[in-house]
Design a protein around this motif. Sequence first.
Motif: not given
Length: 587
Positions: A331-334, A391-393, A426-429, A435-441
């Motif tokens: 993520a940090e590369v981009f 990591a999405s943060a 709940a853990e405060g993380v 975040i988007e969630a998808g599937i491979m076709i």
Amino acid sequence: MAQWELKGIAASEGLAIGRAVVMHEEAGPQGIAFIEVGQEEAELKRFAAAVARAADELELLRSRMASDGREQEAEIFEAHLMLLEDEELIGQAQESVRTERYTAESAMSDAAEKVATLLASLDDAYLKERAADIRDVSRRVLRALRGGSGAETAGIASGQNGAEKSILVAHDLTPSDTAQLDPASVAGFVTAIGGRTSHSAIIARSVGIPAIVGAGTALDEVKDGQLVIVDGKAGVVLVEPTDSELAQFSELQVEQAARRERLKAFLGLPTVSADGHRAELVANIGSVQDAQQARQQGAEGIGLFRTEFLYMGRPDLPTEEEQFAAYRAVAEVFGGEAPIVIRTMDIGGDKQLPSLQLEQEDNPFLGYRAIRISLDRPDLFKTQLRAILRASAYGNLKVMFPMIATLDEWRRAKGQLETCKQELAAEGVAYNERIEAGIMIEIPAAALLADRFALEVDFFSIGTNDLVQYTMAADRMNPKLGYLSDPLHPAVLRLIEMVIRAAHREKKWVGMCGEMAGQPVALPILLGMGLDEFSMSASAVLPARELISTLNRGQLADLADKVLELEDANAVREYVEQHVQVLRERE
């Protein structure tokens, strides 16, 4: 005609002309040798000293690459350093010395060959090519045991023909060999074995050295000093070309150099068709170094992060922290808003993990793999999902589930994702709540139910490699079935068009992460169908951006409809090449 012509796998584009320098393999230990009873501890100390020396050499090489701005090569040697701490490799060698009384050389060679053979047997091309890295590290340790050093191979960097450039000819080139090549004196290389995803091929592309791999045993006939032409795009080697062939390829070299300069103008630009339609060009990767290369070559993000490399070649499973660090690093590369699509692990069947103790299957491609394992092992699945969420943060991460065949599988996977979100909250993380969630076709059943899936998922990504295999009932690794393994077959194109149409009705985006997405002849069809995101190898990004800039998307909609009515892949290919002027001009 040239004295003879060889064919291989095009690993790094470009044309090279030079005199052959034939490299001979270093001989490894012959058979298993043993130490005397009571010498185990002394042999283990000798082995530890060799491993430490190899680590010092790799650290020096990594530092030199980093200081020269060659970050990708530096990352590769950082991975080699990690292999020197790998329990499956170094730990197994130590165990062989301790319990079997192998010499250090025999133990290192035996352990490396077992791991390399396992990786080489896998269906996944990326993981298959990691066998070369295992052998490279082993060779370095063996050299240290003999009292030599990595510098012994450095002579290849400058060739052996004085002012004339060299073409290296070898059974194989290790990443260590390739990283030390000097493009000012080495024009290109040809190897008997290897594939496009080997680190040697990746390094060759990053430094711009034309290369062909997998040329086979016919390469043994090439002699030192023979004049050789390497066509890194066509995968062709000409040995002792005629004067007319030499003149022809010299002219082509000039033309290719001009094209490379022209492509540089597309770096950092958005991907826009001639009539102003915006598309997204992203890359398929398997590691942090792949992500770095992708950004350098103009990718706008990552369309497929194959997470399998985190699981393979080790006796245990990666922890949440290990996975989090890898996903965050990519993520940090981009940075910023660049999309990073992370596919959950696609393992099983032919991709055996010792830690999972998977049963052998008669038909692994239709077996217990990917999402089927993840849903069956929630402990394993949740570890990965938590790492992705954390990591999405740090970037615009998206999660993608592979091998989805039913709505129930999708819902169960999404349910696990929601559970992990609740736990982290709940853990405060911190994590991206949206975040988007998808599937491979990649299974025809999912394509046929795309209208139902589109009501629930955030996106689709079409995996054409498996979609073609399952649609045509043809193993894509079987050369006898090559005529069936073609993504341009109208049956496959109809499924793709169905998926895109279903997604757009629900205002969802559609990507493609199979090899088809980077094929010039497929781009006009996919653009005409309205594909939103094209994910491909990093080296294909700028040529694809240039091609799309010449195409009129509005006019291609009719072409996309027409090809659906044709009867086979050859007819589709011919129709596109006849009706898209820019493709005719490139022939």
